[in-house]
Design an enzyme around this catalytic site. Structure first.
Site, PDB file in Angstrom:
ATOM      1  CD  GLU A  12      -3.712   1.527  10.184  1.00  0.00           C
ATOM      2  OE1 GLU A  12      -4.200   2.245   9.322  1.00  0.00           O
ATOM      3  OE2 GLU A  12      -2.484   1.460  10.394  1.00  0.00           O
ATOM      4  CB  SER A  22      -6.409  -2.199   1.447  1.00  0.00           C
ATOM      5  OG  SER A  22      -5.104  -2.737   1.413  1.00  0.00           O
ATOM      6  CG  ASN A  63       0.376   6.952   7.876  1.00  0.00           C
ATOM      7  OD1 ASN A  63       1.361   7.680   7.772  1.00  0.00           O
ATOM      8  ND2 ASN A  63       0.441   5.701   8.310  1.00  0.00           N
ATOM      9  N   GLY A  69      -1.602  -1.779   2.933  1.00  0.00           N
ATOM     10  CA  GLY A  69      -0.846  -1.686   1.680  1.00  0.00           C
ATOM     11  C   GLY A  69      -0.957  -2.914   0.800  1.00  0.00           C
ATOM     12  CG  HIS A 104       1.567   2.626  11.239  1.00  0.00           C
ATOM     13  ND1 HIS A 104       2.235   1.732  10.423  1.00  0.00           N
ATOM     14  CD2 HIS A 104       0.432   2.972  10.581  1.00  0.00           C
ATOM     15  CE1 HIS A 104       1.534   1.567   9.313  1.00  0.00           C
ATOM     16  NE2 HIS A 104       0.432   2.298   9.391  1.00  0.00           N
ATOM     17  CD  GLU A 161       3.851   0.953   7.207  1.00  0.00           C
ATOM     18  OE1 GLU A 161       4.057   2.175   7.259  1.00  0.00           O
ATOM     19  OE2 GLU A 161       2.965   0.440   6.487  1.00  0.00           O
ATOM     20  CE  LYS A 207       1.281   3.599   5.483  1.00  0.00           C
ATOM     21  NZ  LYS A 207       1.079   2.178   5.281  1.00  0.00           N
TER      22      LYS A 207
HETATM   23  P1  PGA Z   1      -2.890   1.614   3.348  1.00  0.00           P
HETATM   24  O1  PGA Z   1      -2.128   2.016   4.711  1.00  0.00           O
HETATM   25  O2  PGA Z   1      -4.087   2.516   3.231  1.00  0.00           O
HETATM   26  O3  PGA Z   1      -1.864   1.869   2.263  1.00  0.00           O
HETATM   27  O4  PGA Z   1      -3.262   0.187   3.450  1.00  0.00           O
HETATM   28  C1  PGA Z   1      -2.871   2.300   5.875  1.00  0.00           C
HETATM   29  C2  PGA Z   1      -1.960   2.596   7.020  1.00  0.00           C
HETATM   30  O5  PGA Z   1      -0.890   1.974   7.118  1.00  0.00           O
HETATM   31  O6  PGA Z   1      -2.265   3.457   7.869  1.00  0.00           O
END
Ligand code: PGA
Length: 243
Positions: free
Chosen positions: A164, A201, A7, A170, A93, A95, A9
């Site tokens: 998640e 992460s 992903n 992140g 997601h 976000e 983003k």
């Molecule tokens: P990350 O994001 O690997 O940077 O923690 C994962 C995600 O949001 O799908």
């Protein structure tokens, strides 16, 4: 088959996408026993489609709108995505939920629209830190799943779920593989035969620990997928012949 999904983003221009894929395709060439997916931003789907043609890497989108067409300024329909070779869409997601205010009701419409168009949704669920600390993790997951899948009788083998935890995304602070396993088992007990990916992460060092859990069926990777070598290492961590 396990699914390793990137992903990106809001990262990478079309030119950067091309440079990434040129390198990445070479690194994962010949890998057949896992599914590999990249989800670039909408503006890179066209160039990605051309580059991925005939390869072992599939193309996904990070979002969609559920209506077919019309006066929805700024939105992108599933027919538009399909024509660009998209076979997966990330839906719900965290976000999208917490920065852009997507509700469970909207997420439900998007999941249904994906299934109607034969595009496989990767439905994301996960608890916030205060919910975890209050011992509410499984309740939150159950509620998010029930609302997102409302009106659908049986989603087994038609949908993938990504667990998640919001606090792990992140943050450099992943869940433990054991915590992920517990939630993944819970999701499968609720839904039956679905693939459950872990996200939050994930990096080349911890990927194998997650994938060694019996109910972790893949990974959804953000930050560590932005570098082609790092995502290729994560993909290889899933390959059985890599030990
Ligand atoms: P990350 O994001 O690997 O940077 O923690 C994962 C995600 O949001 O799908």
């Amino acid at each position: 088959m396990e699914l390793l999904a990137a992903n990106w983003k809001m990262n990478k221009t079309p030119k950067e996408t091309k440079e990434y894929l040129e390198k990445f395709l070479g690194l994962v060439e010949g890998i057949k026993d896992v599914e590999i997916l990249v989800c670039p931003p909408f503006t890179s789907l066209c160039v990605a489609k051309e580059m991925l043609e005939g390869s072992n890497v599939k193309l996904g989108a990070q979002n969609c709108y559920h209506e077919q067409k019309g006066a929805f300024t700024g939105e992108v329909s599933l027919d538009m995505l399909k024509e660009l070779g998209v076979s997966y869409v990330i839906v719900g997601h965290s976000e999208r939920r917490w920065i852009f205010g997507e509700t469970d009701e909207l997420i439900n419409k998007k999941v249904i629209a994906c299934l109607e168009k034969d595009i496989r949704p990767i439905l994301c669920v996960g608890e916030k830190i205060e919910e975890r600390e209050a011992g509410m993790t499984l309740k939150v997951i159950e509620s998010q799943l029930k609302l997102a899948l409302s009106g659908l009788d049986d989603v087994s083998n038609r949908i993938d779920i990504a667990y998640e935890p919001v606090w792990a995304i992140g943050s450099g602070n992943p869940a433990t593989p054991e915590d992920a396993q517990l939630v993944h088992r819970f999701i499968k007990d609720l839904l039956g035969d679905v693939r459950v990916l872990y996200g939050g992460s994930v990096n080349p060092q911890n990927a194998k620990d997650f994938l060694s859990m019996p109910d972790v069926d893949g990974l959804l990777v953000g930050t560590a997928s932005l570098d082609p070598s790092s995502f290729a290492q994560i993909v290889k961590a899933s390959c059985r012949d890599q030990g």
